[in-house]
Design a protein around this motif. Sequence first.
Motif, PDB file in Angstrom:
ATOM      1  N   LYS A 107      33.664  33.191  57.584  1.00  0.00           N
ATOM      2  CA  LYS A 107      35.093  33.165  57.921  1.00  0.00           C
ATOM      3  C   LYS A 107      35.903  33.519  56.684  1.00  0.00           C
ATOM      4  O   LYS A 107      36.992  34.053  56.765  1.00  0.00           O
ATOM      5  CB  LYS A 107      35.511  31.792  58.444  1.00  0.00           C
ATOM      6  N   VAL A 108      35.340  33.169  55.522  1.00  0.00           N
ATOM      7  CA  VAL A 108      35.951  33.472  54.226  1.00  0.00           C
ATOM      8  C   VAL A 108      34.869  34.085  53.349  1.00  0.00           C
ATOM      9  O   VAL A 108      33.732  33.618  53.353  1.00  0.00           O
ATOM     10  CB  VAL A 108      36.526  32.197  53.564  1.00  0.00           C
ATOM     11  N   VAL A 109      35.250  35.122  52.601  1.00  0.00           N
ATOM     12  CA  VAL A 109      34.306  35.806  51.731  1.00  0.00           C
ATOM     13  C   VAL A 109      34.775  35.691  50.288  1.00  0.00           C
ATOM     14  O   VAL A 109      35.950  35.913  49.990  1.00  0.00           O
ATOM     15  CB  VAL A 109      34.185  37.297  52.107  1.00  0.00           C
ATOM     16  N   VAL A 110      33.859  35.340  49.415  1.00  0.00           N
ATOM     17  CA  VAL A 110      34.087  35.410  47.979  1.00  0.00           C
ATOM     18  C   VAL A 110      33.378  36.674  47.528  1.00  0.00           C
ATOM     19  O   VAL A 110      32.181  36.831  47.745  1.00  0.00           O
ATOM     20  CB  VAL A 110      33.501  34.188  47.237  1.00  0.00           C
ATOM     21  N   SER A 144      45.000  37.637  34.119  1.00  0.00           N
ATOM     22  CA  SER A 144      44.835  36.720  32.993  1.00  0.00           C
ATOM     23  C   SER A 144      43.366  36.357  32.772  1.00  0.00           C
ATOM     24  O   SER A 144      43.011  35.837  31.725  1.00  0.00           O
ATOM     25  CB  SER A 144      45.662  35.449  33.217  1.00  0.00           C
ATOM     26  N   PHE A 145      42.523  36.638  33.748  1.00  0.00           N
ATOM     27  CA  PHE A 145      41.088  36.387  33.610  1.00  0.00           C
ATOM     28  C   PHE A 145      40.408  37.648  33.100  1.00  0.00           C
ATOM     29  O   PHE A 145      40.630  38.729  33.633  1.00  0.00           O
ATOM     30  CB  PHE A 145      40.466  36.001  34.961  1.00  0.00           C
ATOM     31  N   PRO A 146      39.553  37.519  32.114  1.00  0.00           N
ATOM     32  CA  PRO A 146      38.831  38.708  31.641  1.00  0.00           C
ATOM     33  C   PRO A 146      37.854  39.201  32.708  1.00  0.00           C
ATOM     34  O   PRO A 146      37.380  38.415  33.536  1.00  0.00           O
ATOM     35  CB  PRO A 146      38.081  38.205  30.409  1.00  0.00           C
ATOM     36  N   LYS A 147      37.583  40.498  32.682  1.00  0.00           N
ATOM     37  CA  LYS A 147      36.601  41.052  33.614  1.00  0.00           C
ATOM     38  C   LYS A 147      35.284  40.301  33.465  1.00  0.00           C
ATOM     39  O   LYS A 147      34.864  39.970  32.376  1.00  0.00           O
ATOM     40  CB  LYS A 147      36.389  42.531  33.343  1.00  0.00           C
ATOM     41  N   GLY A 148      34.673  40.012  34.595  1.00  0.00           N
ATOM     42  CA  GLY A 148      33.423  39.273  34.596  1.00  0.00           C
ATOM     43  C   GLY A 148      33.612  37.792  34.870  1.00  0.00           C
ATOM     44  O   GLY A 148      32.678  37.100  35.236  1.00  0.00           O
ATOM     45  N   PHE A 149      34.840  37.311  34.712  1.00  0.00           N
ATOM     46  CA  PHE A 149      35.151  35.906  34.988  1.00  0.00           C
ATOM     47  C   PHE A 149      36.068  35.785  36.202  1.00  0.00           C
ATOM     48  O   PHE A 149      36.329  34.692  36.671  1.00  0.00           O
ATOM     49  CB  PHE A 149      35.847  35.253  33.785  1.00  0.00           C
ATOM     50  N   ASP A 150      36.587  36.927  36.666  1.00  0.00           N
ATOM     51  CA  ASP A 150      37.539  36.930  37.761  1.00  0.00           C
ATOM     52  C   ASP A 150      36.840  36.683  39.098  1.00  0.00           C
ATOM     53  O   ASP A 150      35.645  36.912  39.243  1.00  0.00           O
ATOM     54  CB  ASP A 150      38.315  38.247  37.799  1.00  0.00           C
ATOM     55  N   VAL A 151      37.621  36.178  40.052  1.00  0.00           N
ATOM     56  CA  VAL A 151      37.118  35.855  41.384  1.00  0.00           C
ATOM     57  C   VAL A 151      38.139  36.349  42.390  1.00  0.00           C
ATOM     58  O   VAL A 151      39.343  36.218  42.167  1.00  0.00           O
ATOM     59  CB  VAL A 151      36.934  34.326  41.551  1.00  0.00           C
TER      60      VAL A 151
END
Length: 165
Positions: A107-110, A144-151
Motif C-alpha cells: 500500500k506504501v512503497v519505500v 538536506s540529506f546527502p545522497k545515499g542517506f536519503d529516503v
Amino acid sequence: MGLPPGTGTSSIVSSERVVAIVQARLGSVRLPGKVLSPVLGKPVLAHLVERLSRADSIDEVVLAIPDTAANNELAVLADELRIGCFRGDEDDVLLRYSEAASAAKAKVVVRITGDCPLVAPEVVDRVIFELTNNRYDYIHTGKSFPKGFDVEAFTVEALQRATLE
C-alpha cells in the motif's frame, strides 16, 4: 541485530502494508557489480537489507531487478538474504517498481537504490510516519540529506498514476 527482513511491525508507524523496494542491477556503467562489492565481509546490498530490516515500519523488503541472466546473482543473493525478489523490465524502472509493488501487495512503497547501504532505519520510520499521518501521496527527505542517506516513499496509488502517465 534487528528484526529479520519481512517481519517489521508497521502497525507501530502505519496501518498500511509498507514494502521497501530496492532497485538493483549488476550492469552499472561506472562500477559494474557495485551492489555485490564486499564491505566488511558482506556485499553492499546485504548491509542495506540489514539496515532496512531494523525499520519498524517495513513489512517486507523486495529486491527489484532486471529480468536478465546477467542479474541472476542478485536473485541468488535475495534468496540467501531471505527477501523477496521481483524480476521485471530492464529499461522501464517505473514499471518494474509498479509491478513489484503489486506483486508484494504493498500500500506504501519505500524506494531505495541498492547502492545506498547507510540508510538509517529511524529516517525510514519517520518518512513513513509523515507520509501516512499526513495522507501524502509522496514524500522524501529533501536536499538536506546527502545522497545515499536519503529516503523517499509514496502510496501505491500515486505509483500507479505515475505509471499510467
